[in-house]
Design a protein around this motif. Structure first.
Motif, PDB file in Angstrom:
ATOM      1  N   LEU A 233       0.934  -1.150  -0.046  1.00  0.00           N
ATOM      2  CA  LEU A 233      -0.066  -0.123   0.201  1.00  0.00           C
ATOM      3  C   LEU A 233       0.916   1.220   0.048  1.00  0.00           C
ATOM      4  CD1 LEU A 233      -2.926  -0.632   2.455  1.00  0.00           C
ATOM      5  CD2 LEU A 233      -3.023  -0.754   0.028  1.00  0.00           C
ATOM      6  N   ASP A 234       2.089   1.191   0.699  1.00  0.00           N
ATOM      7  CA  ASP A 234       2.942   2.394   0.737  1.00  0.00           C
ATOM      8  C   ASP A 234       3.326   2.773  -0.494  1.00  0.00           C
ATOM      9  OD1 ASP A 234       4.371   0.013   1.841  1.00  0.00           O
ATOM     10  OD2 ASP A 234       5.951   1.305   1.404  1.00  0.00           O
TER      11      ASP A 234
ATOM     12  N   GLU B   6      -9.076  -0.449  -1.447  1.00  0.00           N
ATOM     13  CA  GLU B   6      -8.121  -0.294  -0.270  1.00  0.00           C
ATOM     14  C   GLU B   6      -7.055   0.738  -0.552  1.00  0.00           C
ATOM     15  OE1 GLU B   6      -5.735  -2.934   2.962  1.00  0.00           O
ATOM     16  OE2 GLU B   6      -6.516  -3.925   1.031  1.00  0.00           O
TER      17      GLU B   6
ATOM     18  N   GLN C 168      -6.831   4.108   1.905  1.00  0.00           N
ATOM     19  CA  GLN C 168      -5.778   4.384   2.678  1.00  0.00           C
ATOM     20  C   GLN C 168      -5.381   6.149   2.801  1.00  0.00           C
ATOM     21  OE1 GLN C 168      -1.787   3.708   1.803  1.00  0.00           O
ATOM     22  NE2 GLN C 168      -2.232   3.335  -0.439  1.00  0.00           N
TER      23      GLN C 168
ATOM     24  N   SER D  15       1.142   5.606  -1.951  1.00  0.00           N
ATOM     25  CA  SER D  15       0.831   6.637  -1.129  1.00  0.00           C
ATOM     26  C   SER D  15       1.389   8.160  -1.775  1.00  0.00           C
ATOM     27  CB  SER D  15       1.192   6.369   0.271  1.00  0.00           C
ATOM     28  OG  SER D  15       0.629   5.280   0.940  1.00  0.00           O
TER      29      SER D  15
END
Length: 276
Positions: free
Chosen positions: A208-209, A247, A251, A212
């Motif tokens: 996920l990062d 998702e 985030q 970002s």
């Protein structure tokens, strides 16, 4: 209304759909609204915008026909030959179908970096403006300069940047893409879809990062009221499930107010594409 602003549907044809390579064999089959409708409901979506995957007028008509059967399709972004001397006739005909909201050309497949600033293409864009059609931008770095020129020369035209310009998430390169996003976002007639991200990362090893900084930069430049969500289903399945695609974005979006999140997850797409 909660809207997925970017989905594709097709009846797979090996001769036509050569863009679906061996590496992408997972999506070498038919994908129709019935295959995603329950997933949309399960995730709280009221409908979707169907976007062209083939460059033909038959593709546009196919998506229109699907919309007449499946009410989950709230709008169609089709294909039209914008460089044709008959573009006015084509747009006049397509304007008879209210579900057609705009058009897209797969510019990322064009080797000509000046494609979007060529005279014949710009005349087609003028036609879109006349008929109040939107235009989705699907580009790669070689087209950055001509994209900015095209947008600059058409201040009354509504543009939507697809897939946040497909940044190099896999390599985590940032600066060239980020500068382009900042420049493009300075034009108030341009919106941006936060879509198609997983397929720009390492398909099997993303985290996920990894996403970002790219999402945060888009939101910083365009703002929450000129961005919207798109899954890029079924192409996203090459790297992420539908829920994972949500998702990846959630985030970052979670820190915004309820009203701002409603704009991002639906209202911005409704306003841009004039969905009902």
């Amino acid at each position: 209304m909660r809207i997925d602003a970017h989905q594709h549907f097709w009846l797979y044809n090996a001769e036509r759909d050569t863009w679906i390579t061996e590496e992408m064999s997972l999506i070498r089959r038919n994908f129709l609204p019935n295959d995603i409708s329950q997933t949309l409901k399960d995730n709280g979506f009221d409908g979707a915008v169907a976007v062209q995957a083939d460059q033909s007028h038959a593709e546009t008509k196919f998506l229109v026909e699907l919309s007449q059967v499946y009410k989950m399709i709230k709008g169609v972004v089709g294909w039209v030959d914008l460089r044709s001397p008959h573009i006015g006739e084509y747009l006049e005909e397509f304007s008879k179908y209210p579900v057609i909201k705009g058009f897209r050309h797969i510019v990322e497949a064009e080797e000509d970096g000046d494609f979007l600033s060529r005279d014949e293409f710009l005349k087609g864009i003028e036609g879109l403006t006349k008929y109040n059609f939107t235009y989705d931008l699907l580009i790669r770095p070689v087209h950055y300069a001509s994209t900015l020129e095209c947008v600059r020369n058409n201040p009354e035209q509504k543009f939507m940047l697809d897939h946040i310009a497909k940044p190099p998430i896999k390599s985590q390169a940032f600066d060239e893409w980020a500068l382009f996003i900042e420049s493009l976002a300075s034009f108030p007639n341009v919106y941006c879809k936060v879509s198609g991200l997983a397929t720009e990362a390492d398909w099997t090893n993303w985290r996920l990062d990894h996403f970002s900084p790219y999402i945060a930069h888009v939101l910083r430049c365009f703002g929450i009221r000129r961005t919207c969500f798109g899954s890029d289903w079924p192409v996203c399945l090459l790297a992420a499930s539908y829920e994972q695609s949500i998702e990846i974005v959630s985030q970052i979006i979670g820190d915004y107010s309820v009203e701002e999140q409603q704009c991002f997850w639906g209202q911005n797409a409704v306003d841009f594409y004039q969905l009902t």
